[in-house]
Design an enzyme around this catalytic site. Structure first.
Site, PDB file in Angstrom:
ATOM      1  N   ASN A 183       1.029  -1.541  -0.016  1.00 22.44           N
ATOM      2  CA  ASN A 183      -0.143   0.051   0.053  1.00 22.44           C
ATOM      3  C   ASN A 183       0.697   1.443  -0.137  1.00 22.44           C
ATOM      4  OD1 ASN A 183       0.864  -0.812   3.056  1.00 22.44           O
ATOM      5  ND2 ASN A 183      -0.108   1.703   2.936  1.00 22.44           N
ATOM      6  N   CYS A 184       0.153   2.009  -0.345  1.00 25.22           N
ATOM      7  CA  CYS A 184       0.766   3.681   0.021  1.00 25.22           C
ATOM      8  C   CYS A 184       0.052   4.743   0.426  1.00 25.22           C
ATOM      9  CB  CYS A 184       1.250   4.571  -1.662  1.00 25.22           C
ATOM     10  SG  CYS A 184      -0.262   4.636  -2.935  1.00 25.22           S
ATOM     11  N   MET A 185      -0.616   6.007   0.698  1.00 26.45           N
ATOM     12  CA  MET A 185      -0.652   6.378   1.352  1.00 26.45           C
ATOM     13  C   MET A 185      -2.824   5.999   1.590  1.00 26.45           C
ATOM     14  SD  MET A 185       1.149  10.009   2.047  1.00 26.45           S
ATOM     15  CE  MET A 185       0.436  10.466   2.960  1.00 26.45           C
TER      16      MET A 185
END
Length: 486
Positions: free
Chosen positions: A27-29
């Site tokens: 995941n990222c933000m």
């Protein structure tokens, strides 16, 4: 906005083809980033109908599901646990599969559709930058905020009066984290880059360290490497982040090729040895000189674009499009170049204006919609993150599905970018005090300029207000016509 639940994750996993089709889950933000064995199996129509999903972006090796701030990490953790449970036989996928409308029957058709929209080589390349830089973003933000507060204390208590020793110690303490980050940042990037391109992260870190070490035995700072030349060839560790990325990317390819020919029994012992010996030569003789020139050219190009009102407007106006395609992380090497050339990141506040245009456009839609409209609920749920600098909920939940407001949001961002570029052209360039940080109002204390942080903060705030207003007016009068406001 919908919460991340086990049921939701089960539906997502089934819609992407089940655990057997997920090679990697991260995941990222704001996005759940999946590496799928077969992208054609994923049913985007089903995924988009799952409550809480704001959109889907497919970028070759990564299948990205937009969930919004604070949700992507939770979703990744739950999905990894679910996949592990399926593999261990603790959970059956049969129940999940029933929700996908027989994915196997639509897989062939989906695959045909996917072949018709192959992503470009440039997009595939830039999409890997998210893997490299996203894990570093919290550190960039933390170091930037601490540096911003330290600089604020300096200007308030140090420059015009005699400060207490406590204030001086506090300022030094808040600055030390940023110095530590930037002193060894190349090594972190080298590790992530070589891993992202299929090599061993530690080899990338070692290659990156060649750019950090010193090659002058008489230098009074830095860590001396023990060598001042390479077999008679003068070593000039230029190139900064560009050189590190080139060394890690090429190093990953060399490592994979060496591993193909290396006997299994010797792989752990000799593959890295051979890779480093080859890449050391390539780095000293080829990459450092070429990387240095590329770094210099990139700095020159964007310094001139940032100091030009029209160039800044174009950059800000197009930035939302790069976010939609998931390639906005490709700007990060430019941020490094500008940090070295100017001492701050002058591109970031220009690109941040795009988020301001998005906020203005969404507010216009809110006021245009009826009081009981679902659109108003969507805007309410996404506007605060948008003001704080996380624009994807507004992009995928509000403006992009309606097309016209997305265009007028880009116009609002371009107006703010034009202002930032104009101020720079008149002699006051402003920028972020770190490589990467939050946008929106959260970025205000991170702004700086050669005339001090207050001037930088003021210019950024005015630019943001211009983006809000122009985005609002353009959408209210033009971007909301013949648009679904229900």
């Amino acid at each position: 906005m919908a919460k991340i639940t086990q049921t939701m994750i089960s539906q997502l996993l089934a819609a992407v083809g089940g655990s057997s089709n997920v090679s990697k889950c991260g995941n990222c933000m704001t996005r759940l980033r999946l590496t799928l064995a077969n992208n054609g199996v994923a049913d985007q129509a089903v995924i988009k109908q799952i409550p809480g999903v704001m959109g889907v972006v497919e970028s070759d090796e990564q299948f990205q599901i937009i969930l919004g701030p604070g949700k992507a990490q939770q979703a990744a953790e739950l999905m990894n646990k679910l996949i592990e449970s399926v593999i261990n036989g603790d959970v059956q996928e049969q129940a999940m599969a029933s929700d996908t409308n027989d994915l196997s029957s639509v897989a062939a058709e989906q695959k045909k559709q996917m072949k018709s929209k192959q992503t470009s080589a440039v997009q595939r390349f830039l999409s890997k930058f998210a893997t490299i830089f996203t894990p570093l973003i919290p550190g960039f933000i933390a170091a930037g905020l601490l540096l911003g507060f330290a600089t604020l204390l300096e200007q308030m208590f140090v420059l015009e009066q005699t400060p207490s020793q406590f204030i001086l110690d506090l300022i030094a303490y808040m600055k030390v984290f940023g110095k530590g980050l930037f002193a060894f940042l190349s090594i972190l990037i080298g590790y992530n880059a070589q891993q992202a391109f299929g090599g061993s992260g530690v080899n990338g870190a070692i290659l990156a360290s060649l750019f950090v070490l010193g090659y002058n035995p008489d230098a009074t700072s830095g860590i001396y490497s023990g060598m001042s030349e390479f077999f008679g060839y003068t070593i000039d560790p230029r190139g900064n982040i560009i050189g590190v990325l080139l060394a890690a990317i090429i190093g990953a390819q060399v490592e994979r090729k060496v591993r193909e020919y290396m006997p299994d029994d010797l792989d752990m012992i000799l593959t890295s040895v051979v890779t480093l010996l080859i890449m050391g030569v390539v780095t000293f003789v080829v990459i450092m000189p070429i990387g240095g020139e590329l770094f210099k050219g990139m700095s020159w190009l964007f310094l001139n674009l940032n100091d030009n009102p029209l160039g800044a407007a174009i950059l800000a106006g197009l930035f939302l499009i790069s976010v939609v395609f998931g390639i906005h992380q490709g700007f990060v090497p430019v941020y490094f170049a500008l940090m070295e050339a100017q001492g701050f990141n002058s591109l970031f506040p220009i690109l941040a204006m795009a988020g301001g245009g998005q906020v203005g456009a969404s507010l216009a839609l809110y006021f245009k919609a009826k009081k009981d409209a679902v659109l108003r609920t969507q805007v309410k749920g996404a506007i605060i993150p948008g003001i704080l600098g996380i624009g994807e909920p507004l992009i995928y939940g509000v403006t992009l599905p309606r097309v016209k407001p997305f265009v007028t949001a880009c116009i609002g961002g371009a107006a703010g970018g034009f202002f930032i570029g104009l101020v720079s052209y008149l002699g006051l360039p402003v920028g972020l005090n770190t490589v990467f940080g939050p946008s929106g109002i959260v970025a205000i204390p991170l702004m700086t300029s050669h005339s001090g942080i207050f001037a930088g903060m003021a210019v950024f705030v005015v630019g943001l207000l211009i983006s809000y207003v122009v985005g609002f007016l353009a959408t209210y009068f033009f971007g909301s016509k013949d648009v679904d406001l229900s």
